[in-house]
Design a protein around this motif. Structure first.
Motif, PDB file in Angstrom:
ATOM      1  N   UNK A 123      -0.703  -5.275   2.165  1.00 24.06           N
ATOM      2  CA  UNK A 123      -0.099  -4.548   3.270  1.00 24.06           C
ATOM      3  C   UNK A 123       1.072  -3.722   2.750  1.00 24.06           C
ATOM      4  N   UNK A 124       1.544  -2.832   3.577  1.00 29.22           N
ATOM      5  CA  UNK A 124       2.669  -1.972   3.206  1.00 29.22           C
ATOM      6  C   UNK A 124       3.941  -2.806   3.039  1.00 29.22           C
ATOM      7  N   UNK A 125       4.741  -2.452   2.042  1.00 29.11           N
ATOM      8  CA  UNK A 125       6.025  -3.117   1.817  1.00 29.11           C
ATOM      9  C   UNK A 125       6.920  -2.932   3.040  1.00 29.11           C
ATOM     10  N   UNK A 162      -1.894   1.336   6.645  1.00 22.94           N
ATOM     11  CA  UNK A 162      -2.942   1.227   5.641  1.00 22.94           C
ATOM     12  C   UNK A 162      -2.901  -0.154   5.011  1.00 22.94           C
ATOM     13  N   UNK A 163      -4.009  -0.851   5.081  1.00 24.54           N
ATOM     14  CA  UNK A 163      -4.159  -2.161   4.460  1.00 24.54           C
ATOM     15  C   UNK A 163      -5.377  -2.128   3.547  1.00 24.54           C
ATOM     16  N   UNK A 164      -5.319  -2.903   2.498  1.00 24.94           N
ATOM     17  CA  UNK A 164      -6.433  -2.974   1.559  1.00 24.94           C
ATOM     18  C   UNK A 164      -6.879  -4.423   1.476  1.00 24.94           C
ATOM     19  N   UNK A 165      -8.157  -4.655   1.687  1.00 19.98           N
ATOM     20  CA  UNK A 165      -8.714  -5.992   1.538  1.00 19.98           C
ATOM     21  C   UNK A 165      -9.271  -6.101   0.131  1.00 19.98           C
ATOM     22  N   UNK A 210       0.823  -1.206   0.000  1.00 17.00           N
ATOM     23  CA  UNK A 210       0.000   0.000   0.000  1.00 17.00           C
ATOM     24  C   UNK A 210       0.860   1.259   0.000  1.00 17.00           C
ATOM     25  N   UNK A 211       2.145   1.099   0.274  1.00 16.68           N
ATOM     26  CA  UNK A 211       3.081   2.205   0.092  1.00 16.68           C
ATOM     27  C   UNK A 211       3.659   2.071  -1.321  1.00 16.68           C
ATOM     28  N   UNK A 212       4.329   3.053  -1.832  1.00 24.62           N
ATOM     29  CA  UNK A 212       4.714   3.004  -3.254  1.00 24.62           C
ATOM     30  C   UNK A 212       6.004   2.236  -3.549  1.00 24.62           C
ATOM     31  N   UNK A 213       6.470   1.383  -2.645  1.00 21.78           N
ATOM     32  CA  UNK A 213       7.751   0.715  -2.828  1.00 21.78           C
ATOM     33  C   UNK A 213       7.570  -0.744  -3.222  1.00 21.78           C
ATOM     34  N   UNK A 214       8.439  -1.199  -4.090  1.00 20.30           N
ATOM     35  CA  UNK A 214       8.515  -2.633  -4.381  1.00 20.30           C
ATOM     36  C   UNK A 214       9.750  -3.167  -3.658  1.00 20.30           C
TER      37      UNK A 214
END
Length: 173
Positions: A121-123, A102-105, A64-68
């Protein structure tokens, strides 16, 4: 829709929110007493971070954050050290940065019909937990005095049976 879920989650009252916050704070205090933060922080090295990030599936999605994971792996060592200092602060305080909360279901379809949930979930969180998971598993096994008998997710437990037992105890009161 809101009214339907309000009853299920009981989100309309501040009393339950206060109780939930109190329970979280008690659990956090308990974890702070039982855990060995220094042993966990000793794992926070650039080589360990690189090893963790390299073990991640190449096609792992970003969180959910912009990192891979690949982008984190490509960071210069100084930037990785800065990330590790944030990880250390997370361990010290048992608190994630707001951006990592921040999590997205997401609902995925099953081959045989129906759906199942996945959690994105966030990286940041995924990388931290992947670095610490072996040590946390050892801690979980060796610190049985810190584990509650009500832990329905514990290894060897049967969640449905545990839930039924808890419901029976509550009903008996």
């Amino acid at each position: 829709v809101k009214e339907m879920w309000e009853k299920t989650w009981r989100c309309q009252g501040t009393e339950l929110v206060s109780l939930a916050n109190e329970a979280c704070n008690l659990a956090k205090e308990h974890a702070m007493k039982c855990g060995d933060k220094e042993a966990l922080k000793a794992l926070l090295t650039v080589p360990n971070l690189d090893k963790t990030l390299k073990k991640t599936k190449k096609k792992a999605s970003i969180g959910t954050d912009p990192w891979s994971f690949q982008e984190l792996l490509e960071l210069p060592s100084e930037e990785k050290a800065a990330l590790l200092s944030l990880f250390a602060e997370t361990i010290d305080t048992l608190t994630l940065p707001a951006q990592a909360l921040t999590n997205v279901v997401a609902m995925l379809g099953k081959k045989d019909g129906g759906t199942r949930c996945i959690l994105i979930m966030a990286t940041y969180y995924r990388a931290l937990i992947n670095m610490l998971k072996d040590e946390v598993r050892k801690w979980d096994v060796t610190r049985s005095e810190c584990n509650s008998y009500n832990d329905t997710a514990a290894k060897g437990k049967q969640p449905l049976l545990e839930t039924a037992r808890r419901a029976a105890r509550a009903e008996a009161k």
